[in-house]
Design an enzyme around this catalytic site. Structure first.
Site, PDB file in Angstrom:
ATOM      1  N   ASP A 416       0.830  -1.194   0.000  1.00  9.73           N
ATOM      2  CA  ASP A 416       0.000   0.000   0.000  1.00  9.73           C
ATOM      3  C   ASP A 416       0.873   1.255   0.000  1.00  9.73           C
ATOM      4  OD1 ASP A 416      -2.642   1.345   0.470  1.00  9.73           O
ATOM      5  OD2 ASP A 416      -1.646   1.939   2.323  1.00  9.73           O
ATOM      6  N   GLU A 469       1.065  -0.624  -5.240  1.00 15.00           N
ATOM      7  CA  GLU A 469       0.131   0.473  -5.492  1.00 15.00           C
ATOM      8  C   GLU A 469       0.987   1.738  -5.596  1.00 15.00           C
ATOM      9  OE1 GLU A 469      -3.538   2.976  -3.463  1.00 15.00           O
ATOM     10  OE2 GLU A 469      -1.937   2.113  -2.268  1.00 15.00           O
TER      11      GLU A 469
END
Length: 745
Positions: A416, A469
């Site tokens: 993330d 990401e």
């Protein structure tokens, strides 16, 4: 005048011990040789004890009675003519009971020098095996070895149910060279609650959760929990062997992103989470039926704040209590593998929250985070940023990644907020950040960490997928580390996501002016190994559901969404879709509630669900849709410039005898009959899928399942055909042939 027992303590050591200021307790308490090895003395500190005897563990016989030093609970005594140390217990008489306690201060250090070296260097892959709370057997004595990294603490004790949370009872052994503190406690049961009690250099005391705890209490409580001895018996050998030899960049990957707390709930009012057994019984069959190859779990590390969705974890090694324990999670993953479904995990290594029981100023200093807030705090989330320059912090994170992959058999990690790791000026104004050693904005320490992480994980766990990401144009995210890249296997295509959703939200009459929003991604599609992701981030915070983003009446909304999914499944790159999107959830996602499963009572929602299921089936059957995702010869536009009609047409190719597939996507409500399209070969073509079919709730405009190619060159192809293109529809055509193989694992 001193008693005989008092002479067994060094000058002032008894007072310092009672005040909690004597840190080298192992040199004082326990069994020690005195008088040049001619005698043994045992010293102990047991509050409220009335009498203490030394009992041999070998034969259970009493060896000696200890003398009381003072009323506070200090006892000491010599052991007759014994001069060789032996294992013993203390038989302690309290006002209301009598207990046999195996003295923890008789045991030496259990730490290995190689482990300590790797931990400090930043390359330890299994730090959780010696840090935290681990079951060990020492000289036939079973117990729990507690160990924590706190180099700047003045004193560290382990406190818990086993010592009535008394910070003076189990002061730990300090290792000055590496900052570790440890103690082996035989008298501890699984499921016991504990914390580390730290005395800072300024004298402040703080109780902290174990950073390496593998189980934690339910919020708002935050004690760590001693793990179970019994571990899940794995039965996924076949999956693990096949995974190790799978080249995922050439395989079909269709990922179903799930937040376990809101996929489905139980209870009269939906107030109860599903546990892992519920998920085994309901989620796995559903994902299997829908044809997804993988489940991606949003973070399952323990987190106190429900609204963080797990992206602000405090217990990075502890599966959240919300759905069950670690063995329950392992059983779920095992069942997924036996159903031939891979499991990926969202992993948060970019930042951590400021909860006082967590990592923040763990030993009274900025241990895990940077001291300077210009590098140590995240302005967007008011969280703290890991100090990737510190070896022990790198080991903490590397070991955690290995922990999930090794102990839970996970098939990969999705990192993330990678962009926030890569840039020192991320979300910062001038003057709010510090440049690197070369004056640049790149976070060199974080880049080095990511390269090291990916390199080691791919070496240690064949067949895994590391996914980033990453929303910037940082070059080489999926390039190998030996070529200067970060070494990820895949990168979310945030550019395609933003452009395509922007296009989706436009009125069909204006889409002709924004045609390039769907074609531009092919200009850079092969610069990275991209994954097309429609994640949870796109259906929260007022953004609305995918269906809500689309203008028009209900028929247009549903038709457009199906056509969009068809374009997405035909576009090069692996696929990810957030739960609920597969049946066109109307409301945006709410983590406090279950998905709106009642919508499946209505035919339009059933139609979208069937369309996704059939897309996944086609995707897995035809290698042309995946095997050359990252090679330009796997894709060819037939017509990328038909903005007037907002029609997109292209061919997907495989290798050798792989069947090519033709996609025609119409993003306006206009029906086109007699529309000529180029075809990659002559002969009969099958209309494999038509999103406008009545099977999917459409108007049933199409080609009756068959198209016959003519020997008329068109759009750079030797053959072509006149076809009917349905309104707001997607056609998938291919040469009539036997069904090809399944290209998923």
């Amino acid at each position: 005048m001193m008693t005989q027992a008092q002479t067994y303590f060094y000058d002032g050591s008894d007072v310092a011990l009672l005040n909690g200021q004597y840190t080298d307790v192992f040199s004082l308490l326990g069994m020690h040789s005195i008088n040049e090895g001619k005698a043994l003395v045992v010293r102990c500190f047991l509050r409220n004890a009335q009498k203490v005897d030394v009992i041999s563990l070998k034969d259970g016989r009493k060896v000696a009675s200890l003398e009381r030093v003072n009323e506070a609970g200090l006892f000491a005594g010599t052991l007759g003519r014994r001069v060789k140390p032996f294992l013993y217990a203390l038989r302690v008489v309290y006002p209301l009971c009598e207990l046999d306690i195996i003295d923890p201060y008789q045991f030496g250090s259990l730490l290995d020098s190689q482990d300590l070296y790797l931990f400090g260097e930043g390359s330890s892959e299994q730090a959780y095996r010696f840090l935290g709370a681990n079951w060990r057997q020492v000289d036939s004595v079973e117990g729990v070895h507690f160990c924590v990294w706190a180099p700047n603490a003045k004193r560290v004790s382990v406190v818990g149910d086993f010592n009535h949370w008394d910070d003076t009872r189990h002061v730990m052994r300090q290792h000055m060279a590496n900052g570790l503190w440890e103690i082996f406690l035989p008298d501890v049961a699984e499921g016991t609650h504990y914390k580390f009690d730290l005395v800072y250099q300024n004298g402040e005391r703080h109780a902290k959760s174990d950073p390496m705890a593998t189980q934690m209490e339910c919020a708002p409580h935050n004690a760590s929990i001693v793990p179970k001895k019994h571990q899940h018996p794995w039965a996924d050998t076949q999956w693990m062997h096949k995974r190790a030899t799978t080249a995922w960049h050439r395989a079909a990957m269709s990922i179903y992103e799930v937040q376990l707390g809101s996929w489905r709930r139980k209870g009269e009012f939906g107030e109860q989470y599903f546990d892992y057994q519920d998920l085994i019984e309901q989620l796995i069959p559903y994902v299997k039926e829908q044809g997804f190859t993988h489940i991606e779990l949003m973070p399952v590390s323990e987190y106190p704040f429900d609204g963080s969705w797990g992206y602000q974890p405090v217990g990075l090694y502890a599966p959240t209590h919300r759905f069950g324990d670690a063995n329950g999670l392992k059983a779920f993953i095992d069942a997924c593998h036996q159903a031939e479904i891979g499991v990926l995990l969202d992993w948060v290594a970019a930042h951590f929250p400021k909860d006082p029981h967590g990592l923040v100023r763990f030993d009274g200093t900025c241990l895990y985070e940077h001291e300077d807030p210009r590098k140590g705090t995240h302005p967007d989330w008011d969280t703290l940023i890991y100090n990737y320059d510190r070896g022990e912090v790198r080991s903490f994170l590397l070991s955690n990644a290995c922990y999930w992959l090794r102990e839970f058999h996970l098939d990969g990690l999705r990192l993330d907020a990678v962009s926030s790791m890569l840039y020192l000026d991320y979300s910062r104004e001038p003057g709010q950040w510090l440049p690197n050693a070369y004056g640049g904005r790149e976070n060199l320490e974080a880049i080095h960490f990511l390269q090291m992480l990916n390199q080691r994980l791919y070496q240690a766990f064949p067949g895994i997928c590391m996914i980033a990401e990453e929303s910037t144009a940082f070059a080489g995210v999926t390039k190998p580390t030996d070529s200067g890249g970060l070494g990820f296997g895949f990168k979310w295509n945030m550019g395609w996501m933003n452009d395509s959703l922007s296009y989706l939200g436009r009125d069909p009459i204006y889409r002709q002016y924004h045609h390039n929003q769907l074609t531009f991604s092919l200009m850079y599609a092969y610069s990275e190994q991209f994954m097309l992701s429609i994640s949870h981030d796109e259906v929260v915070h007022g953004k609305g559901s995918l269906l809500h983003k689309i203008p028009g009446d209900d028929w247009q909304k549903f038709a457009t969404l199906k056509a969009y999914y068809g374009f997405m499944w035909g576009h090069p790159g692996k696929k990810l879709l957030f739960m609920g999107s597969e049946f066109a959830q109307r409301d945006e996602w709410n983590h406090n509630h279950s998905l709106d499963w009642h919508l499946l009572a209505f035919e339009p929602h059933q139609g979208v669900q069937r369309w996704l299921r059939d897309l996944n089936q086609l995707y897995r059957q035809f290698p042309a849709l995946s095997v050359l995702d990252y090679e330009s010869q796997g894709f060819r536009w037939l017509d990328c410039d038909n903005g007037r009609d907002s029609i997109f047409s292209f061919v997907r190719y495989g290798e050798g005898s792989d069947v090519p597939l033709v996609f025609v996507v119409n993003m306006t409500p206009t029906l086109h009959q007699g529309f000529r399209i180029g075809l990659p070969q002559g002969g009969d073509f099958c209309e494999y899928l038509n999103s406008d079919s009545h099977l999917y709730g459409g108007s049933n405009q199409g080609n009756a399942g068959k198209v016959i190619a003519e020997d008329l060159p068109w759009q750079g192809m030797a053959s072509s055909a006149l076809i009917t293109v349905p309104p707001l529809g997607c056609l998938i055509l291919g040469p009539a042939t036997d069904a090809p193989r399944d290209t998923s694992l």
